[in-house]
Design a protein around this motif. Structure first.
Motif, PDB file in Angstrom:
ATOM      1  N   GLU A   8       0.848  -1.203   0.000  1.00  0.00           N
ATOM      2  CA  GLU A   8       0.000   0.000   0.000  1.00  0.00           C
ATOM      3  C   GLU A   8       0.883   1.253   0.000  1.00  0.00           C
ATOM      4  OE1 GLU A   8      -3.412   2.006  -0.520  1.00  0.00           O
ATOM      5  OE2 GLU A   8      -3.151  -0.156  -0.572  1.00  0.00           O
ATOM      6  N   GLU A   9       2.011   1.175   0.656  1.00  0.00           N
ATOM      7  CA  GLU A   9       2.962   2.300   0.676  1.00  0.00           C
ATOM      8  C   GLU A   9       3.459   2.629  -0.741  1.00  0.00           C
ATOM      9  OE1 GLU A   9       7.273   2.045   2.230  1.00  0.00           O
ATOM     10  OE2 GLU A   9       6.117   2.881   3.897  1.00  0.00           O
ATOM     11  N   GLU A  10       3.607   1.615  -1.585  1.00  0.00           N
ATOM     12  CA  GLU A  10       4.003   1.829  -2.980  1.00  0.00           C
ATOM     13  C   GLU A  10       2.820   2.327  -3.820  1.00  0.00           C
ATOM     14  OE1 GLU A  10       7.365  -1.627  -3.676  1.00  0.00           O
ATOM     15  OE2 GLU A  10       5.244  -2.208  -3.743  1.00  0.00           O
ATOM     16  N   ARG A  11       1.641   1.799  -3.545  1.00  0.00           N
ATOM     17  CA  ARG A  11       0.451   2.121  -4.348  1.00  0.00           C
ATOM     18  C   ARG A  11      -0.036   3.554  -4.162  1.00  0.00           C
ATOM     19  NH1 ARG A  11      -1.589  -3.225  -2.368  1.00  0.00           N
ATOM     20  NH2 ARG A  11      -1.436  -4.614  -4.156  1.00  0.00           N
ATOM     21  N   LEU A  12      -0.057   4.037  -2.935  1.00  0.00           N
ATOM     22  CA  LEU A  12      -0.679   5.316  -2.619  1.00  0.00           C
ATOM     23  C   LEU A  12      -0.101   6.492  -3.402  1.00  0.00           C
ATOM     24  CD1 LEU A  12      -2.851   6.757  -1.031  1.00  0.00           C
ATOM     25  CD2 LEU A  12      -1.226   6.986   0.853  1.00  0.00           C
ATOM     26  N   PRO A  13       1.216   6.662  -3.495  1.00  0.00           N
ATOM     27  CA  PRO A  13       1.728   7.800  -4.269  1.00  0.00           C
ATOM     28  C   PRO A  13       1.327   7.749  -5.752  1.00  0.00           C
ATOM     29  CG  PRO A  13       3.478   6.858  -2.913  1.00  0.00           C
ATOM     30  CD  PRO A  13       2.299   5.932  -2.831  1.00  0.00           C
ATOM     31  N   LEU A  14       1.288   6.550  -6.326  1.00  0.00           N
ATOM     32  CA  LEU A  14       0.839   6.412  -7.716  1.00  0.00           C
ATOM     33  C   LEU A  14      -0.635   6.794  -7.840  1.00  0.00           C
ATOM     34  CD1 LEU A  14       2.630   3.091  -8.576  1.00  0.00           C
ATOM     35  CD2 LEU A  14       2.949   5.236  -9.786  1.00  0.00           C
ATOM     36  N   HIS A  15      -1.449   6.310  -6.937  1.00  0.00           N
ATOM     37  CA  HIS A  15      -2.875   6.621  -6.925  1.00  0.00           C
ATOM     38  C   HIS A  15      -3.084   8.133  -6.842  1.00  0.00           C
ATOM     39  CE1 HIS A  15      -6.760   7.352  -4.913  1.00  0.00           C
ATOM     40  NE2 HIS A  15      -7.188   6.359  -5.680  1.00  0.00           N
ATOM     41  N   ASP A  16      -2.374   8.775  -5.915  1.00  0.00           N
ATOM     42  CA  ASP A  16      -2.516  10.220  -5.752  1.00  0.00           C
ATOM     43  C   ASP A  16      -2.098  10.960  -7.021  1.00  0.00           C
ATOM     44  OD1 ASP A  16      -3.471   9.843  -3.191  1.00  0.00           O
ATOM     45  OD2 ASP A  16      -1.595  10.435  -2.202  1.00  0.00           O
ATOM     46  N   PHE A  17      -1.007  10.552  -7.635  1.00  0.00           N
ATOM     47  CA  PHE A  17      -0.545  11.204  -8.852  1.00  0.00           C
ATOM     48  C   PHE A  17      -1.589  11.075  -9.957  1.00  0.00           C
ATOM     49  CE2 PHE A  17       1.455  11.646 -12.923  1.00  0.00           C
ATOM     50  CZ  PHE A  17       2.312  12.726 -12.748  1.00  0.00           C
ATOM     51  N   VAL A  18      -2.078   9.876 -10.179  1.00  0.00           N
ATOM     52  CA  VAL A  18      -3.051   9.626 -11.243  1.00  0.00           C
ATOM     53  C   VAL A  18      -4.325  10.441 -11.017  1.00  0.00           C
ATOM     54  CG1 VAL A  18      -4.589   7.839 -12.194  1.00  0.00           C
ATOM     55  CG2 VAL A  18      -2.145   7.385 -11.909  1.00  0.00           C
ATOM     56  N   HIS A  19      -4.657  10.709  -9.775  1.00  0.00           N
ATOM     57  CA  HIS A  19      -5.866  11.471  -9.463  1.00  0.00           C
ATOM     58  C   HIS A  19      -5.585  12.960  -9.286  1.00  0.00           C
ATOM     59  CE1 HIS A  19      -7.299   7.375  -8.894  1.00  0.00           C
ATOM     60  NE2 HIS A  19      -8.437   7.888  -9.300  1.00  0.00           N
ATOM     61  N   GLY A  20      -4.448  13.413  -9.822  1.00  0.00           N
ATOM     62  CA  GLY A  20      -4.175  14.847  -9.903  1.00  0.00           C
ATOM     63  C   GLY A  20      -3.616  15.501  -8.666  1.00  0.00           C
ATOM     64  N   ARG A  21      -3.223  14.732  -7.687  1.00  0.00           N
ATOM     65  CA  ARG A  21      -2.688  15.314  -6.464  1.00  0.00           C
ATOM     66  C   ARG A  21      -1.163  15.358  -6.531  1.00  0.00           C
ATOM     67  NH1 ARG A  21      -7.301  12.587  -4.902  1.00  0.00           N
ATOM     68  NH2 ARG A  21      -6.454  10.618  -4.209  1.00  0.00           N
ATOM     69  N   GLY A  22      -0.588  16.428  -6.026  1.00  0.00           N
ATOM     70  CA  GLY A  22       0.865  16.558  -5.970  1.00  0.00           C
ATOM     71  C   GLY A  22       1.444  17.216  -7.211  1.00  0.00           C
ATOM     72  N   ALA A  23       2.741  17.099  -7.333  1.00  0.00           N
ATOM     73  CA  ALA A  23       3.484  17.715  -8.429  1.00  0.00           C
ATOM     74  C   ALA A  23       3.069  17.121  -9.769  1.00  0.00           C
ATOM     75  CB  ALA A  23       4.986  17.517  -8.199  1.00  0.00           C
ATOM     76  N   ASP A  24       3.417  17.824 -10.838  1.00  0.00           N
ATOM     77  CA  ASP A  24       3.055  17.378 -12.185  1.00  0.00           C
ATOM     78  C   ASP A  24       4.009  16.327 -12.740  1.00  0.00           C
ATOM     79  OD1 ASP A  24       0.807  18.979 -12.312  1.00  0.00           O
ATOM     80  OD2 ASP A  24       1.952  20.699 -13.044  1.00  0.00           O
ATOM     81  N   ASN A  25       5.056  16.021 -12.010  1.00  0.00           N
ATOM     82  CA  ASN A  25       6.020  14.985 -12.379  1.00  0.00           C
ATOM     83  C   ASN A  25       6.337  14.180 -11.132  1.00  0.00           C
ATOM     84  OD1 ASN A  25       6.818  16.048 -15.151  1.00  0.00           O
ATOM     85  ND2 ASN A  25       7.164  17.816 -13.838  1.00  0.00           N
ATOM     86  N   GLY A  26       6.585  12.906 -11.307  1.00  0.00           N
ATOM     87  CA  GLY A  26       6.925  12.094 -10.150  1.00  0.00           C
ATOM     88  C   GLY A  26       7.672  10.846 -10.543  1.00  0.00           C
TER      89      GLY A  26
END
Length: 181
Positions: A66-84
């Protein structure tokens, strides 16, 4: 401007011809893939027709945390920086596990709306080998230059990607050196 499920022809051609594993998804709904290239198919073992229309989470499995999944999920849903950049445990079609280092950038239309996500995948095992770091660095730099130029021609923009790629390659190099001690 092409629809969210279509790529500008030059960008589509570039992705298809790149030696780097690339995938493009829309930012709509569950962020389904609209294009992958042969390098992606070689890395994952899946054919393009197996993955088009699916979210990339199909690559996740039993040891994906889940620790690996969450940052990807957040990025795909428009949260955080525009690059990751996201290390994640993934699985090939044959069930074999690999450590994937995913670099993602949102692509914006002329109105400043994120429309697509460009993702490149690297098997960290081979990228960690000293001989591969400089080769990956050169390929990433050229790929970024090419994609940014093509994107500008079609009204897409990738903000800050050059620094992201440079930082990511430096991270891989540092990890490589620390692992070899």
């Amino acid at each position: 401007m092409p629809s969210p499920t279509e790529l500008p022809p030059a960008l589509g051609d570039y992705i298809r011809n790149s030696g780097i594993a690339l995938a493009v998804s829309t930012t709509k709904g569950d962020a389904p893939l609209i294009a992958v290239n042969d390098a992606f198919c070689t890395l994952t073992g899946y054919a393009e027709e197996d993955v088009t229309g699916q979210n990339c989470r199909f690559l996740q499995g039993a040891n994906t945390t889940e620790e690996e999944r969450l940052p990807l999920h957040d990025f795909v849903h428009g949260r955080g920086a525009d690059n990751g950049r996201f290390p994640i445990t993934n699985y090939r079609k044959d069930g074999s596990e690999f450590r994937n280092f995913v670099f993602m950038s949102r692509l914006f239309d002329g109105d400043g709306q994120a429309r697509l996500i460009l993702a490149s995948q690297f098997d960290m095992t081979s990228a960690m080998q000293r001989s591969e770091v400089s080769k990956n660095d050169a390929r990433l730099s050229q790929a970024l230059t090419d994609v940014e130029q093509i994107g500008r021609e079609y009204g897409y923009a990738m903000m800050g990607s050059a620094q992201l790629i440079a930082d990511s390659v430096a991270t891989l190099a540092r990890m490589s050196f620390s692992d070899s001690r």
